[in-house]
Structure formats: C-alpha cells, structure tokens
Motif scaffolding. Structure first.
Motif, PDB file in Angstrom:
ATOM      1  N   TYR A 152      20.696  31.578   8.605  1.00 49.86           N
ATOM      2  CA  TYR A 152      21.962  32.278   8.801  1.00 49.86           C
ATOM      3  C   TYR A 152      21.725  33.761   9.078  1.00 49.86           C
ATOM      4  CZ  TYR A 152      24.787  28.292   7.264  1.00 49.86           C
ATOM      5  OH  TYR A 152      25.404  27.068   7.180  1.00 49.86           O
ATOM      6  N   VAL A 153      20.761  34.344   8.379  1.00 49.11           N
ATOM      7  CA  VAL A 153      20.463  35.766   8.575  1.00 49.11           C
ATOM      8  C   VAL A 153      19.970  36.012   9.999  1.00 49.11           C
ATOM      9  CG1 VAL A 153      19.156  37.739   7.709  1.00 49.11           C
ATOM     10  CG2 VAL A 153      19.871  35.937   6.126  1.00 49.11           C
ATOM     11  N   ILE A 154      19.027  35.188  10.446  1.00 48.97           N
ATOM     12  CA  ILE A 154      18.478  35.359  11.789  1.00 48.97           C
ATOM     13  C   ILE A 154      19.543  35.096  12.853  1.00 48.97           C
ATOM     14  CG2 ILE A 154      16.660  34.639  13.364  1.00 48.97           C
ATOM     15  CD1 ILE A 154      15.690  36.042  10.814  1.00 48.97           C
ATOM     16  N   SER A 155      20.332  34.059  12.648  1.00 47.99           N
ATOM     17  CA  SER A 155      21.371  33.713  13.615  1.00 47.99           C
ATOM     18  C   SER A 155      22.423  34.815  13.727  1.00 47.99           C
ATOM     19  CB  SER A 155      22.037  32.392  13.214  1.00 47.99           C
ATOM     20  OG  SER A 155      23.107  32.064  14.070  1.00 47.99           O
ATOM     21  N   SER A 156      22.700  35.501  12.631  1.00 49.90           N
ATOM     22  CA  SER A 156      23.720  36.555  12.653  1.00 49.90           C
ATOM     23  C   SER A 156      23.326  37.721  13.554  1.00 49.90           C
ATOM     24  CB  SER A 156      23.974  37.068  11.233  1.00 49.90           C
ATOM     25  OG  SER A 156      22.851  37.786  10.744  1.00 49.90           O
ATOM     26  N   LEU A 157      22.042  37.842  13.878  1.00 51.62           N
ATOM     27  CA  LEU A 157      21.571  38.922  14.742  1.00 51.62           C
ATOM     28  C   LEU A 157      21.640  38.560  16.216  1.00 51.62           C
ATOM     29  CD1 LEU A 157      18.488  40.028  12.614  1.00 51.62           C
ATOM     30  CD2 LEU A 157      20.493  41.420  13.118  1.00 51.62           C
ATOM     31  N   GLN A 158      22.081  37.330  16.528  1.00 51.81           N
ATOM     32  CA  GLN A 158      22.170  36.899  17.919  1.00 51.81           C
ATOM     33  C   GLN A 158      23.079  37.843  18.710  1.00 51.81           C
ATOM     34  OE1 GLN A 158      20.724  34.073  19.470  1.00 51.81           O
ATOM     35  NE2 GLN A 158      21.528  34.967  21.351  1.00 51.81           N
ATOM     36  N   LEU A 177      11.525  35.883   4.956  1.00 54.67           N
ATOM     37  CA  LEU A 177      12.489  36.400   5.926  1.00 54.67           C
ATOM     38  C   LEU A 177      11.813  37.348   6.915  1.00 54.67           C
ATOM     39  CD1 LEU A 177      15.373  36.626   6.974  1.00 54.67           C
ATOM     40  CD2 LEU A 177      15.790  38.400   5.252  1.00 54.67           C
ATOM     41  N   SER A 178      10.869  38.133   6.422  1.00 49.96           N
ATOM     42  CA  SER A 178      10.169  39.093   7.292  1.00 49.96           C
ATOM     43  C   SER A 178       9.419  38.377   8.411  1.00 49.96           C
ATOM     44  CB  SER A 178       9.191  39.942   6.469  1.00 49.96           C
ATOM     45  OG  SER A 178       9.846  40.588   5.407  1.00 49.96           O
ATOM     46  N   SER A 179       8.647  37.365   8.059  1.00 49.51           N
ATOM     47  CA  SER A 179       7.877  36.640   9.069  1.00 49.51           C
ATOM     48  C   SER A 179       8.788  35.884  10.028  1.00 49.51           C
ATOM     49  CB  SER A 179       6.892  35.681   8.395  1.00 49.51           C
ATOM     50  OG  SER A 179       7.576  34.756   7.560  1.00 49.51           O
ATOM     51  N   TYR A 180       9.900  35.348   9.518  1.00 48.39           N
ATOM     52  CA  TYR A 180      10.856  34.631  10.364  1.00 48.39           C
ATOM     53  C   TYR A 180      11.469  35.585  11.396  1.00 48.39           C
ATOM     54  CZ  TYR A 180      14.535  31.153  11.348  1.00 48.39           C
ATOM     55  OH  TYR A 180      15.368  30.242  11.946  1.00 48.39           O
ATOM     56  N   LEU A 181      11.932  36.737  10.921  1.00 51.56           N
ATOM     57  CA  LEU A 181      12.558  37.706  11.814  1.00 51.56           C
ATOM     58  C   LEU A 181      11.574  38.245  12.836  1.00 51.56           C
ATOM     59  CD1 LEU A 181      14.909  39.468  12.676  1.00 51.56           C
ATOM     60  CD2 LEU A 181      14.383  41.021  10.787  1.00 51.56           C
ATOM     61  N   ALA A 182      10.368  38.544  12.395  1.00 49.81           N
ATOM     62  CA  ALA A 182       9.358  39.073  13.319  1.00 49.81           C
ATOM     63  C   ALA A 182       9.000  38.048  14.391  1.00 49.81           C
ATOM     64  CB  ALA A 182       8.110  39.485  12.543  1.00 49.81           C
ATOM     65  N   SER A 183       9.006  36.763  14.037  1.00 50.49           N
ATOM     66  CA  SER A 183       8.612  35.737  15.003  1.00 50.49           C
ATOM     67  C   SER A 183       9.649  35.563  16.111  1.00 50.49           C
ATOM     68  CB  SER A 183       8.381  34.403  14.289  1.00 50.49           C
ATOM     69  OG  SER A 183       9.592  33.888  13.763  1.00 50.49           O
TER      70      SER A 183
END
Length: 483
Positions: A152-158, A177-183
């Motif tokens: 949800y956090v990553i998707s909200s940045l779409q 979360l850091s590695s997910y966002l960076a990827s």
C-alpha cells in the motif's frame, strides 16, 4: 538444533529464537544430514517424531490452529528478474492458480496465485512456507517474503515520483520497506536516503540491499531530525515511518518471524518503557520536519499503529500548524486519496461525489495478513522559483549599469540582457518532469495527469482541543500540544 529440541521450549526468549533460526538457515545442509541420521537411529517416521511426546502433541495442536492462518505474501524483485520468469520457475515446484482461489481450495490443494490488487505480489499457502524459503530464488532475493501492508505504501506513490529527484525515508526500521521502495525506482536516477540507521545494523542492512541487486540506496546513521538536506540533488518526496506502538499487528510474534530472522530494527524501542505520549511527541516532530522542507511536494506518513492519536491525530495537527503559517495557499499540503484507483476515478469523473475522508486517512485492516497500518499521502504542487523579468528591448549590460549604478545583476539577468539579439539565442524548451511508473497496480499503468492538488481533501482542520475532547476517554494523554 539438539539444544532447541531437547529443551522443550521454543519461543519464550525472542533473542534465542532469532539466534536459533539464523543457525538453522546458515547450517541447513548439516542439520538435515544430522536429522536423517537421528531418524534412522531412532526409527522415527518424521523429524517431528524426534521430539518428546509432550512437545510433539503441542506441535500438532499448534498446527491445527494454523489451518486458518492467512497465506504468505512474497514480492517479485524486478531488479533481478521479471514476473513471468519468476512465476515460471515457481510452477516447477508449486501449483499455480490463474485466478484467486477460495481459502478452502488453497488449503486442500496448496499452491500460489497472483495478488489481485498488487501485481508484484504472489500469495502462497501457509503450509508451503518451509519449502518456499528453501528455494534458490528466495535465497538469492529474487523473491522476497514481506508483509502485504507495505505494498500500500509503494502503491500510494504511483504518479508522484519524478525522475531525477531523490527520496528520503525518515527511519530504517527492519529495512523491508527501504529495499522495496528502492527496487521500484531503481534505474530512474532516483536515490533513496534512509536516515536513522543503527550503526551496528548498517552492515547487515547493506548486505540485504546488495543481495537484492539494489544500488540506489544510501544508509545514514544520522537521525532524520538532525539531517540537513543538500540542495542538489533535490529531494521531492519524504516517507515518514516513525517508531510507533505497532498496535495494528495482529500477532507480534508471528510478525517478527515473518519479517525474517535476519531483519534488524534500526529503532529499538522498549515498548514497556515508552508511553503513547512519547511516541506522539516523536511522530509529531518527524512529520513537522518533513513538511518544512521547501522543495518537497509529497510526504507519506505510515505507521503500524491502530491508535487515532498516532495516526490521524498527528497528521491533522501538523497540517493545521503548517498551513496556518504558510502564506502562499498554493504551497500548503493537503491529503489526497491513498489508492491510485480512487485518484483515477476522481480525474475521470470530476462531477462524482468526493470520496469519504477514510480514503484520505487510510487504515489498512490487519485481517488480510499479519499486520495492518495507517497511511496518508500529503501533497502540494511543486514550488516554483520566481520567473526572471522579461526584457522589453535588447539593451546592453553597460547601459543598464550606466543608468543606475546601484543595480546588481544576477547571472540570469546578465545573460538575458546583453546586446545580442533575442532571435539569435537558442533556448532549450523546458519539458514536463517525467513521472516514474511503479508498475504495481496493472501491467500498463495510466499516468495521472493534471494538477493532483485538485484531488486534495480541503477541510477546516479541527483544533487540537477538539481532538483532546473526542479522544480523552481512550487515553489520558490522547494528544499533546504541538511542541
């Protein structure tokens, strides 16, 4: 392994559990061989039959309770491989469901399927965890076990992350979360700066990042509240993940195991000695600091808490304080819908009713996985520098200084007001900033267009005293005055 099986105690000390799990992971081959010899010697049908009868009964009872346990989620690390290749590799080991099966079908015939909302998430039967973690693609971090709430956090940045601008995460946490966002922003000239990393944990976090093939992350030991953001490269988004009570986690013990025995918390807080008031103080400072940076356009606030005081209370108070002090209305922050699908609906049908405030202050229920959480997206238009004055005629710099010697020309004026004719100067047209595709909601994402501030929830912010009055029955220290 011998000590852990003979003791008959499996989890009273969290540190012992982490140590045992790490040893099991590193020495898995030797342990499997040792178990095989023990089974032959004792004529045991399975490894479980090596346990004392009393412990074996407890294990079987716990397995019966796990029949209704939620499935396991894993994300595809697209930095290392494509979704089709990963799914093809998994199909050699597990059954693949093209559509979402019901809970009973998944338990009777274990397998995996693709999450209907987040296309980079794969959902596995809970009974496949041990076999799944032994696969090469998991050990190589091509497939990463994680909590669904992070998607949800990553998707909200779409539609909000612009190519060439950096992102800051205020607290490292476990590093998931850091590695997910960076990827998902890798390869777009975007660097993720992670503040608040425990110096002792940085080597471990860096190994995890390297194992996932990520090269756009900078791990910083300096706390976010003391971090001075450099002017270049510009920071456009801040993800606030302050320490919290983690009250939205349904089962803390299972959550710790799900995060992985290798995960280390950058913010090690003793919850028994930390009051709700202290959490709210730190959360308020963190969000206030994030809102104060002049070039930031997007601020994400995310917690694993279900407490109003830590979530909507903190956000509303900080917004009220910041927007009252902001003289330019265009530079004020306001919440926009968390889910990109809601934003698309608002853009495509401007005449439709505005979504409920719950879509702007989003609480993710923990019933779909091991953890829930609170998420909000605060947005404003990119603050623009004042435009240089347009010269009416071609006038030399010398004549300007001669007319008024007190005038001091900056570099932009000295170039535009020379004796050269304007028609002879070729200026490169400034194009629109390129928005990064996160590629999570669908395979061919449609970018959000126009001014996203038009989607904002603009309402009169209730005062701090109002929140205190409404929530005083829940907690004596429900909300504190802004510092």
């Amino acid at each position: 392994a011998v000590v852990s099986t003979q003791s008959g105690h499996y989890g009273r000390d969290h540190n012992e559990i982490r140590t045992i799990l790490r040893a099991l992971f590193i020495h898995k081959i030797h342990i499997d061989a040792s178990f095989a010899r023990s089974r032959i010697k004792l004529n045991a049908a399975t490894v479980i039959h090596l346990l004392p009868e009393e412990d074996r009964e407890e294990y079987e009872k716990s397995n019966q309770k796990d029949e209704n346990a939620p499935p396991y989620y894993s994300r595809i690390n697209r930095v290392k491989n494509s979704s089709d290749d990963v799914i093809g590799s998994l199909q050699q080991h597990f059954k693949f469901y093209p559509t979402t099966p019901d809970h009973t079908t998944l338990n009777k015939s274990p397998g995996f399927y693709r999450d209907s909302e987040f296309k980079d998430l794969l959902v596995f039967s809970h009974s496949l965890r041990e076999e799944l973690t032994g696969l090469a693609i998991v050990k190589e971090s091509t497939l990463v076990l994680q909590e669904r709430v992070l998607s949800y956090v990553i998707s909200s940045l779409q539609g909000l992350i612009i190519r060439g601008y950096d992102i800051i995460q205020t607290h490292a946490g476990s590093g998931s979360l850091s590695s997910y966002l960076a990827s998902v922003v890798d390869g777009n000239k975007v660097k993720l700066r992670v503040c608040g990393c425990n110096p002792g944990d940085i080597p471990h976090l860096q190994r995890n990042v390297n194992r996932q093939g990520i090269r756009n992350t900078e791990l910083l030991s300096v706390p976010f509240l003391n971090y001075q953001i450099p002017e270049k490269p510009a920071v456009q988004a801040i993800v606030c993940t302050p320490p919290n009570t983690m009250s939205a986690i349904r089962e803390p013990f299972r959550y710790a195991l799900y995060e992985g025995d290798y995960s280390v918390a950058g913010e090690k807080v003793n919850k028994n000695q930390t009051s709700l008031r202290q959490y709210v103080v730190h959360q308020t400072k963190t969000l206030r600091q994030a809102l104060s940076y002049p070039r930031v356009t997007t601020v994400i606030y995310f917690t694993l808490s279900s407490n109003f005081q830590e979530n909507e209370g903190v956000v509303r108070n900080c917004l009220e304080e910041f927007n009252e002090k902001c003289e330019n209305p265009a530079h004020r922050f306001n919440p926009i819908p968390v889910l990109p699908s809601i934003r698309h609906q608002m853009i495509n049908d401007p005449t439709a009713d505005k979504p409920s405030p719950k879509e702007f202050y989003k609480f993710i229920e923990p019933d779909a996985g091991y953890a829930g959480g609170f998420l909000t997206v605060l947005y404003r238009k990119m603050p623009e520098d004042p435009k240089p004055p347009q010269p009416e005629d071609s006038v030399s710099t010398t004549s300007i200084r001669g007319t008024n010697p007190n005038i001091v020309l900056n570099s932009r004026e000295s170039i535009s007001q020379t004796s050269l004719q304007t028609s002879n100067i070729k200026r490169k047209k400034k194009g629109h900033a390129k928005v990064i595709s996160m590629g999570l909601s669908d395979d061919s994402p449609v970018f959000l267009g126009g001014d996203l501030s038009k989607l904002a929830l603009v309402e009169k912010q209730p005062s701090i005293q109002t929140f205190k009055k409404e929530k005083s029955t829940d907690c004596d220290s429900a909300l504190i005055p802004l510092l």
